[in-house]
Design a protein around this motif. Sequence first.
Motif, PDB file in Angstrom:
ATOM      1  N   VAL A  35       0.846  -1.089   0.083  1.00 46.41           N
ATOM      2  CA  VAL A  35       0.118  -0.071   0.112  1.00 46.41           C
ATOM      3  C   VAL A  35       1.074   1.359   0.083  1.00 46.41           C
ATOM      4  O   VAL A  35       1.686   1.295   0.940  1.00 46.41           O
ATOM      5  N   ASP A  36       1.015   1.978  -1.081  1.00 37.81           N
ATOM      6  CA  ASP A  36       1.682   3.086  -1.402  1.00 37.81           C
ATOM      7  C   ASP A  36       3.200   2.828  -1.027  1.00 37.81           C
ATOM      8  O   ASP A  36       3.827   3.572  -0.226  1.00 37.81           O
ATOM      9  N   LYS A  37       3.570   1.714  -1.672  1.00 43.54           N
ATOM     10  CA  LYS A  37       4.991   1.333  -1.770  1.00 43.54           C
ATOM     11  C   LYS A  37       5.264   0.714  -0.379  1.00 43.54           C
ATOM     12  O   LYS A  37       6.578   0.501  -0.096  1.00 43.54           O
ATOM     13  N   LYS A  38       4.640   0.689   0.688  1.00 43.46           N
ATOM     14  CA  LYS A  38       4.889   0.110   1.957  1.00 43.46           C
ATOM     15  C   LYS A  38       4.240  -1.252   2.083  1.00 43.46           C
ATOM     16  O   LYS A  38       3.131  -1.553   1.687  1.00 43.46           O
ATOM     17  N   LYS A  39       4.933  -2.157   2.516  1.00 38.51           N
ATOM     18  CA  LYS A  39       4.347  -3.634   2.921  1.00 38.51           C
ATOM     19  C   LYS A  39       3.603  -3.569   4.169  1.00 38.51           C
ATOM     20  O   LYS A  39       4.252  -2.970   5.369  1.00 38.51           O
ATOM     21  N   ILE A  40       2.218  -3.993   4.174  1.00 41.35           N
ATOM     22  CA  ILE A  40       1.399  -3.657   5.448  1.00 41.35           C
ATOM     23  C   ILE A  40       0.977  -5.122   5.477  1.00 41.35           C
ATOM     24  O   ILE A  40       0.427  -5.843   4.581  1.00 41.35           O
ATOM     25  N   LYS A  41       0.725  -5.594   6.699  1.00 39.49           N
ATOM     26  CA  LYS A  41       0.545  -6.780   7.463  1.00 39.49           C
ATOM     27  C   LYS A  41      -0.941  -6.475   7.805  1.00 39.49           C
ATOM     28  O   LYS A  41      -1.491  -5.634   8.370  1.00 39.49           O
ATOM     29  N   PHE A  42      -2.017  -7.704   7.300  1.00 42.89           N
ATOM     30  CA  PHE A  42      -3.286  -7.578   7.520  1.00 42.89           C
ATOM     31  C   PHE A  42      -3.599  -9.008   8.266  1.00 42.89           C
ATOM     32  O   PHE A  42      -2.973 -10.209   7.880  1.00 42.89           O
ATOM     33  N   ILE A  43      -4.888  -8.974   8.986  1.00 48.69           N
ATOM     34  CA  ILE A  43      -5.318 -10.141   9.397  1.00 48.69           C
ATOM     35  C   ILE A  43      -6.367 -10.450   8.570  1.00 48.69           C
ATOM     36  O   ILE A  43      -7.248  -9.836   8.277  1.00 48.69           O
ATOM     37  N   ALA A  44      -6.278 -11.883   7.973  1.00 49.57           N
ATOM     38  CA  ALA A  44      -7.295 -12.243   6.909  1.00 49.57           C
ATOM     39  C   ALA A  44      -8.135 -13.344   7.657  1.00 49.57           C
ATOM     40  O   ALA A  44      -8.001 -14.149   8.369  1.00 49.57           O
ATOM     41  N   PHE A  45      -9.452 -13.236   7.320  1.00 46.80           N
ATOM     42  CA  PHE A  45     -10.476 -13.976   7.609  1.00 46.80           C
ATOM     43  C   PHE A  45     -11.785 -14.156   6.741  1.00 46.80           C
ATOM     44  O   PHE A  45     -11.947 -13.153   5.941  1.00 46.80           O
ATOM     45  N   ASN A  46     -12.590 -15.311   6.830  1.00 45.09           N
ATOM     46  CA  ASN A  46     -13.578 -15.611   5.788  1.00 45.09           C
ATOM     47  C   ASN A  46     -14.732 -15.689   6.713  1.00 45.09           C
ATOM     48  O   ASN A  46     -14.818 -16.196   7.591  1.00 45.09           O
ATOM     49  N   CYS A  47     -15.945 -15.311   5.849  1.00 50.03           N
ATOM     50  CA  CYS A  47     -17.464 -15.140   6.335  1.00 50.03           C
ATOM     51  C   CYS A  47     -17.533 -16.981   6.228  1.00 50.03           C
ATOM     52  O   CYS A  47     -17.119 -17.458   5.335  1.00 50.03           O
ATOM     53  N   LYS A  48     -18.075 -17.844   7.420  1.00 53.30           N
ATOM     54  CA  LYS A  48     -18.370 -18.957   7.267  1.00 53.30           C
ATOM     55  C   LYS A  48     -19.496 -19.553   6.298  1.00 53.30           C
ATOM     56  O   LYS A  48     -19.690 -20.651   5.679  1.00 53.30           O
ATOM     57  N   LYS A  49     -20.342 -18.475   5.865  1.00 48.49           N
ATOM     58  CA  LYS A  49     -21.434 -18.797   5.071  1.00 48.49           C
ATOM     59  C   LYS A  49     -21.244 -18.795   3.476  1.00 48.49           C
ATOM     60  O   LYS A  49     -21.355 -19.722   2.657  1.00 48.49           O
ATOM     61  N   CYS A  50     -20.929 -17.313   3.230  1.00 46.76           N
ATOM     62  CA  CYS A  50     -20.716 -17.124   1.907  1.00 46.76           C
ATOM     63  C   CYS A  50     -19.178 -17.217   1.253  1.00 46.76           C
ATOM     64  O   CYS A  50     -18.885 -16.817   0.335  1.00 46.76           O
ATOM     65  N   ASN A  51     -18.078 -17.391   2.215  1.00 47.40           N
ATOM     66  CA  ASN A  51     -16.817 -17.664   2.105  1.00 47.40           C
ATOM     67  C   ASN A  51     -16.106 -16.164   1.542  1.00 47.40           C
ATOM     68  O   ASN A  51     -14.896 -16.182   1.074  1.00 47.40           O
ATOM     69  N   SER A  52     -16.752 -15.092   1.747  1.00 47.04           N
ATOM     70  CA  SER A  52     -16.281 -13.718   1.381  1.00 47.04           C
ATOM     71  C   SER A  52     -14.747 -13.450   2.267  1.00 47.04           C
ATOM     72  O   SER A  52     -15.247 -13.931   3.574  1.00 47.04           O
ATOM     73  N   GLU A  53     -13.887 -13.045   1.768  1.00 43.97           N
ATOM     74  CA  GLU A  53     -12.883 -12.805   2.520  1.00 43.97           C
ATOM     75  C   GLU A  53     -12.630 -11.166   2.959  1.00 43.97           C
ATOM     76  O   GLU A  53     -12.819 -10.310   2.337  1.00 43.97           O
ATOM     77  N   PHE A  54     -12.223 -10.987   4.136  1.00 42.44           N
ATOM     78  CA  PHE A  54     -12.074  -9.742   4.771  1.00 42.44           C
ATOM     79  C   PHE A  54     -10.645  -9.749   5.348  1.00 42.44           C
ATOM     80  O   PHE A  54     -10.029 -10.480   5.858  1.00 42.44           O
ATOM     81  N   THR A  55      -9.972  -8.418   5.379  1.00 41.26           N
ATOM     82  CA  THR A  55      -8.840  -8.122   5.898  1.00 41.26           C
ATOM     83  C   THR A  55      -8.987  -7.041   6.813  1.00 41.26           C
ATOM     84  O   THR A  55     -10.025  -5.908   6.594  1.00 41.26           O
ATOM     85  N   VAL A  56      -8.168  -7.009   7.949  1.00 48.84           N
ATOM     86  CA  VAL A  56      -8.306  -5.956   8.948  1.00 48.84           C
ATOM     87  C   VAL A  56      -6.506  -5.677   9.027  1.00 48.84           C
ATOM     88  O   VAL A  56      -5.870  -6.622   9.272  1.00 48.84           O
ATOM     89  N   GLU A  57      -6.231  -4.476   9.093  1.00 49.30           N
ATOM     90  CA  GLU A  57      -4.742  -4.064   9.324  1.00 49.30           C
ATOM     91  C   GLU A  57      -4.571  -4.352  10.551  1.00 49.30           C
ATOM     92  O   GLU A  57      -5.126  -4.055  11.498  1.00 49.30           O
TER      93      GLU A  57
END
Length: 95
Positions: free
Chosen positions: A62-84
């Motif tokens: 993001v803007d030439k910087k590596k940022i770490k995100f916590i990734a997880f999915n909805c158990k019903k529709c499997n949509s992925e979400f990330t939180v910094e």
Amino acid sequence: MLPNLMDCDFFKKATLFDGAKSEKAFIFKLKSEPNYTFMFTCPKCSSKNEFRGELNFKEEKVDKKKIKFIAFNCKKCNSEFTVEKFKTKPVKTKE
């Protein structure tokens, strides 16, 4: 139901977005538990999610910087979400 913060090793509140719709997410780890708890309503399918597991990390540029995100999915529709993932420092107390 959310825990008492004094009983947590880790607590993160975030907002998940899907277009104009948003929902709150809570990720926490109790001192007495080995796994993290994920609580959120999916902004895509409106399914309520509460499950335990390990933190999965993703790195993105993001803007030439590596940022770490916590990734997880909805158990019903499997949509992925990330939180910094923010770096945290221990709280120092005066004794």
